[in-house]
Scaffold this motif. Structure first.
Motif, PDB file in Angstrom:
ATOM      1  N   ILE A  78      42.107  29.723   9.176  1.00 49.85           N
ATOM      2  CA  ILE A  78      41.632  30.637   8.139  1.00 49.85           C
ATOM      3  C   ILE A  78      42.282  30.285   6.801  1.00 49.85           C
ATOM      4  O   ILE A  78      43.291  29.591   6.755  1.00 49.85           O
ATOM      5  CB  ILE A  78      41.953  32.105   8.465  1.00 49.85           C
ATOM      6  CG1 ILE A  78      43.038  32.299   9.453  1.00 49.85           C
ATOM      7  CG2 ILE A  78      40.821  32.934   8.720  1.00 49.85           C
ATOM      8  CD1 ILE A  78      43.284  33.749   9.787  1.00 49.85           C
ATOM      9  N   ASN A  79      41.676  30.804   5.725  1.00 51.31           N
ATOM     10  CA  ASN A  79      42.191  30.495   4.393  1.00 51.31           C
ATOM     11  C   ASN A  79      43.513  31.190   4.091  1.00 51.31           C
ATOM     12  O   ASN A  79      44.422  30.577   3.549  1.00 51.31           O
ATOM     13  CB  ASN A  79      41.169  30.846   3.317  1.00 51.31           C
ATOM     14  CG  ASN A  79      40.030  29.862   3.296  1.00 51.31           C
ATOM     15  OD1 ASN A  79      40.218  28.688   3.575  1.00 51.31           O
ATOM     16  ND2 ASN A  79      38.854  30.344   2.988  1.00 51.31           N
ATOM     17  N   LYS A  80      43.614  32.500   4.421  1.00 50.80           N
ATOM     18  CA  LYS A  80      44.807  33.235   4.013  1.00 50.80           C
ATOM     19  C   LYS A  80      45.110  34.364   4.989  1.00 50.80           C
ATOM     20  O   LYS A  80      44.214  35.028   5.467  1.00 50.80           O
ATOM     21  CB  LYS A  80      44.593  33.821   2.621  1.00 50.80           C
ATOM     22  CG  LYS A  80      45.813  34.438   1.992  1.00 50.80           C
ATOM     23  CD  LYS A  80      45.486  34.857   0.572  1.00 50.80           C
ATOM     24  CE  LYS A  80      46.700  35.039  -0.266  1.00 50.80           C
ATOM     25  NZ  LYS A  80      46.371  35.347  -1.644  1.00 50.80           N
ATOM     26  N   ALA A 103      46.877  29.366   9.156  1.00 52.30           N
ATOM     27  CA  ALA A 103      46.219  29.617   7.873  1.00 52.30           C
ATOM     28  C   ALA A 103      46.654  28.574   6.856  1.00 52.30           C
ATOM     29  O   ALA A 103      47.708  27.962   6.984  1.00 52.30           O
ATOM     30  CB  ALA A 103      46.572  31.013   7.361  1.00 52.30           C
ATOM     31  N   ARG A 104      45.828  28.395   5.825  1.00 51.36           N
ATOM     32  CA  ARG A 104      46.165  27.465   4.746  1.00 51.36           C
ATOM     33  C   ARG A 104      47.175  28.063   3.770  1.00 51.36           C
ATOM     34  O   ARG A 104      47.883  27.360   3.079  1.00 51.36           O
ATOM     35  CB  ARG A 104      44.900  27.065   4.004  1.00 51.36           C
ATOM     36  CG  ARG A 104      43.991  26.198   4.823  1.00 51.36           C
ATOM     37  CD  ARG A 104      42.730  25.814   4.042  1.00 51.36           C
ATOM     38  NE  ARG A 104      41.870  25.017   4.882  1.00 51.36           N
ATOM     39  CZ  ARG A 104      40.953  25.530   5.712  1.00 51.36           C
ATOM     40  NH1 ARG A 104      40.783  26.833   5.789  1.00 51.36           N
ATOM     41  NH2 ARG A 104      40.212  24.739   6.458  1.00 51.36           N
ATOM     42  N   GLU A 105      47.190  29.406   3.717  1.00 52.84           N
ATOM     43  CA  GLU A 105      48.094  30.109   2.802  1.00 52.84           C
ATOM     44  C   GLU A 105      48.583  31.382   3.481  1.00 52.84           C
ATOM     45  O   GLU A 105      47.819  32.067   4.155  1.00 52.84           O
ATOM     46  CB  GLU A 105      47.358  30.449   1.508  1.00 52.84           C
ATOM     47  CG  GLU A 105      48.201  31.133   0.482  1.00 52.84           C
ATOM     48  CD  GLU A 105      47.442  31.382  -0.820  1.00 52.84           C
ATOM     49  OE1 GLU A 105      48.114  31.672  -1.816  1.00 52.84           O
ATOM     50  OE2 GLU A 105      46.211  31.288  -0.836  1.00 52.84           O
TER      51      GLU A 105
END
Length: 71
Positions: A2-4, A27-29
């Motif tokens: 997931i992104n965040k 997650a990326r962030e």
């Protein structure tokens, strides 16, 4: 991935959650919010971010007292 992912509360459980999210590459962030002085969340995130090469991850870890980073 997931992104965040956002975590509210940087105590023992919050810090471990952020560390595990980074370790597992979920997650990326990752954003951590805590109102404790002085910049408690930012310091905890800096410690975790400096361990990302050990984990072999390229994940952005940010911490703040402001809930705006959870957007």
């Amino acid at each position: 991935m997931i992104n965040k992912i956002g975590i509210v509360g940087g105590g023992n459980i919050g810090g471990v959650c952020v560390s595990e999210i980074v370790n597992r590459g979920l997650a990326r962030e990752v954003a951590l919010v805590d109102i404790k002085e002085p910049e408690f969340a930012a310091g905890k995130c800096l410690d975790i971010a400096e361990a990302t090469p050990v984990y072999g991850r390229d994940i952005r870890v940010i911490g703040s007292k402001s809930y705006e980073i959870l957007e």
